[in-house]
Design an enzyme around this catalytic site. Structure first.
Site, PDB file in Angstrom:
ATOM      1  N   THR A  55      72.224  33.214  88.078  1.00 31.91           N
ATOM      2  CA  THR A  55      73.037  32.918  86.898  1.00 31.91           C
ATOM      3  C   THR A  55      73.072  34.109  85.941  1.00 31.91           C
ATOM      4  O   THR A  55      74.133  34.487  85.443  1.00 31.91           O
ATOM      5  CB  THR A  55      72.476  31.662  86.176  1.00 31.91           C
ATOM      6  N   GLN A 105      59.971  35.469  60.103  1.00 36.25           N
ATOM      7  CA  GLN A 105      58.889  36.060  59.312  1.00 36.25           C
ATOM      8  C   GLN A 105      59.121  37.561  59.200  1.00 36.25           C
ATOM      9  O   GLN A 105      59.540  38.197  60.165  1.00 36.25           O
ATOM     10  CB  GLN A 105      57.548  35.795  60.006  1.00 36.25           C
ATOM     11  N   TYR A 106      58.857  38.114  58.021  1.00 38.08           N
ATOM     12  CA  TYR A 106      59.123  39.534  57.776  1.00 38.08           C
ATOM     13  C   TYR A 106      57.853  40.340  57.468  1.00 38.08           C
ATOM     14  O   TYR A 106      56.872  39.818  56.943  1.00 38.08           O
ATOM     15  CB  TYR A 106      60.069  39.689  56.576  1.00 38.08           C
ATOM     16  N   LYS A 160      69.352  37.785  75.240  1.00 39.60           N
ATOM     17  CA  LYS A 160      68.170  36.967  75.554  1.00 39.60           C
ATOM     18  C   LYS A 160      68.395  36.066  76.763  1.00 39.60           C
ATOM     19  O   LYS A 160      68.276  34.844  76.697  1.00 39.60           O
ATOM     20  CB  LYS A 160      67.720  36.135  74.341  1.00 39.60           C
ATOM     21  N   ASP A 190      67.582  32.577  82.440  1.00 37.64           N
ATOM     22  CA  ASP A 190      67.954  31.627  83.489  1.00 37.64           C
ATOM     23  C   ASP A 190      67.541  32.197  84.847  1.00 37.64           C
ATOM     24  O   ASP A 190      66.915  33.250  84.911  1.00 37.64           O
ATOM     25  CB  ASP A 190      69.471  31.369  83.406  1.00 37.64           C
ATOM     26  N   GLY A 231      67.838  43.691  60.166  1.00 41.27           N
ATOM     27  CA  GLY A 231      69.111  42.984  60.081  1.00 41.27           C
ATOM     28  C   GLY A 231      69.545  42.792  58.645  1.00 41.27           C
ATOM     29  O   GLY A 231      70.004  43.741  57.988  1.00 41.27           O
TER      30      GLY A 231
HETATM   31  O1  S5P Z   1      61.587  37.643  67.954  1.00 38.77           O
HETATM   32  C1  S5P Z   1      62.686  38.047  67.611  1.00 38.77           C
HETATM   33  C2  S5P Z   1      63.519  38.740  68.493  1.00 38.77           C
HETATM   34  C3  S5P Z   1      64.741  39.223  68.029  1.00 38.77           C
HETATM   35  S1  S5P Z   1      65.648  40.212  69.099  1.00 38.77           S
HETATM   36  N1  S5P Z   1      63.119  37.870  66.328  1.00 38.77           N
HETATM   37  C4  S5P Z   1      64.330  38.330  65.882  1.00 38.77           C
HETATM   38  O2  S5P Z   1      64.630  38.150  64.701  1.00 38.77           O
HETATM   39  N2  S5P Z   1      65.192  38.973  66.742  1.00 38.77           N
HETATM   40  C5  S5P Z   1      66.541  39.437  66.323  1.00 38.77           C
HETATM   41  O3  S5P Z   1      66.388  40.401  65.298  1.00 38.77           O
HETATM   42  C6  S5P Z   1      67.445  38.342  65.738  1.00 38.77           C
HETATM   43  O4  S5P Z   1      68.259  37.750  66.730  1.00 38.77           O
HETATM   44  C7  S5P Z   1      68.269  39.092  64.694  1.00 38.77           C
HETATM   45  O5  S5P Z   1      69.412  39.664  65.311  1.00 38.77           O
HETATM   46  C8  S5P Z   1      67.345  40.231  64.259  1.00 38.77           C
HETATM   47  C9  S5P Z   1      66.601  39.945  62.961  1.00 38.77           C
HETATM   48  O6  S5P Z   1      67.496  39.808  61.900  1.00 38.77           O
HETATM   49  P1  S5P Z   1      67.018  39.733  60.363  1.00 38.77           P
HETATM   50  O7  S5P Z   1      68.309  39.518  59.623  1.00 38.77           O
HETATM   51  O8  S5P Z   1      66.072  38.581  60.220  1.00 38.77           O
HETATM   52  O9  S5P Z   1      66.383  41.057  60.054  1.00 38.77           O
END
Ligand code: S5P
Length: 265
Positions: A101, A216-217, A94, A97, A235
């Site tokens: 950099t 959020q899922y 992510k 900058d 994840g």
């Molecule tokens: O908006 C985002 C973007 C990313 S890349 N929300 C996220 O959760 N992520 C990444 O996805 C976060 O850094 C983590 O590695 C993964 C989600 O993980 P989980 O354990 O919540 O499924």
């Protein structure tokens, strides 16, 4: 959005980035649109996970800066696993900058990201010039070996990535098609260009709510059918399960079925 119903073969042929083309090939060959976020603090554990679920995934996403035992030798080992099981490695750095950099962060330091990452994430926040110049000048080798994945929208509650921000970021991403291979979002972008790939995180079959810290899922089917995901990022829903191989197979099956259904509808 017509892009959502285009076949992967067709999308592959309209893609303008070699890493995006490769990813379309892997998806088709492995019948998988699963990216696993291997957020362990132990690199050995990441490698062990990759060895077991490698055949079921198309991308392994890592955060190199949370690994306590990072060495370039272990990265070589992971690259070997990626080669034999045929998946890409995404460094979820992510970047956000100025180009000068970001260029140093990408090529330098202890992690040497440009040496091993197939994909790397970046926020469009600093503007289009950062995106164009992050990998170096237009003759840089990294442009062909690594694809930038732009974070257009975040999965968290009250994120600042509103529709105007995402729209502007998508526009810049499309202008830099030799750098950008895809994007991270919670909804399909305005553009109907189908050659880039949408990654959607915040996918978890067991939790409908979130993690109580803003994450959020949604389910794999919702991510693909309602939010436009081409690739689902999973994840904790997978890495904390007691049988990661069976869980990976479940996510692969559900994600792939949803993608096939969306394309044929
Ligand atoms: O908006 C985002 C973007 C990313 S890349 N929300 C996220 O959760 N992520 C990444 O996805 C976060 O850094 C983590 O590695 C993964 C989600 O993980 P989980 O354990 O919540 O499924």
């Amino acid at each position: 959005n017509p892009r959502l119903h285009v076949s992967l073969d067709e999308r592959r042929s309209s893609s303008k980035h070699p890493v995006a083309s490769r990813l379309f090939d892997l998806m088709i060959a492995k019948k998988s649109n699963l990216c696993v976020a291997a957020d362990f603090s132990s690199f050995d554990e990441v490698i062990k996970l990759a060895e077991s679920i490698g055949p079921k995934i198309v991308v392994l996403k890592i955060h190199v800066d949370i690994l306590e035992d990072f060495t370039l030798a272990k990265m070589k080992q992971l690259k070997k696993v990626a080669k034999s099981h045929e998946f890409l490695i995404m460094e979820d750095r992510k970047f956000a900058d100025i180009a000068n950099t970001v260029h140093q962060q990408f090529h330098g330091g202890v992690y040497q990201i440009s040496e091993w990452a197939d994909l790397v994430t970046a926020h469009p926040l600093p503007g289009p010039e950062m995106i164009t110049h992050m990998f170096g000048d237009s003759s840089s080798d990294s442009r062909d070996t690594c694809g930038c994945v732009l974070i257009l929208e975040m999965s968290t509650k009250n994120a600042l990535t509103n529709p105007d921000y995402a729209k502007e970021g998508a526009k810049w991403g499309l202008m830099a098609s030799d750098v950008v291979a895809g994007f991270v979002a919670q909804s399909p972008p305005d553009s109907d260009f189908s050659g880039w790939i949408q990654f959607t995180p915040g996918v978890n079959s067991a939790s409908k709510t979130g993690d109580s810290k803003g994450q959020q899922y949604c389910s794999p089917a919702e991510a693909v059918l309602e939010r436009g995901a081409d690739i689902i990022i999973v994840g904790r829903g997978l890495i904390n399960s007691s049988d990661v191989v069976a869980t990976a197979e479940n996510y692969r099956t559900e994600g792939w079925a949803a993608l096939t259904q969306r394309i044929t509808n």
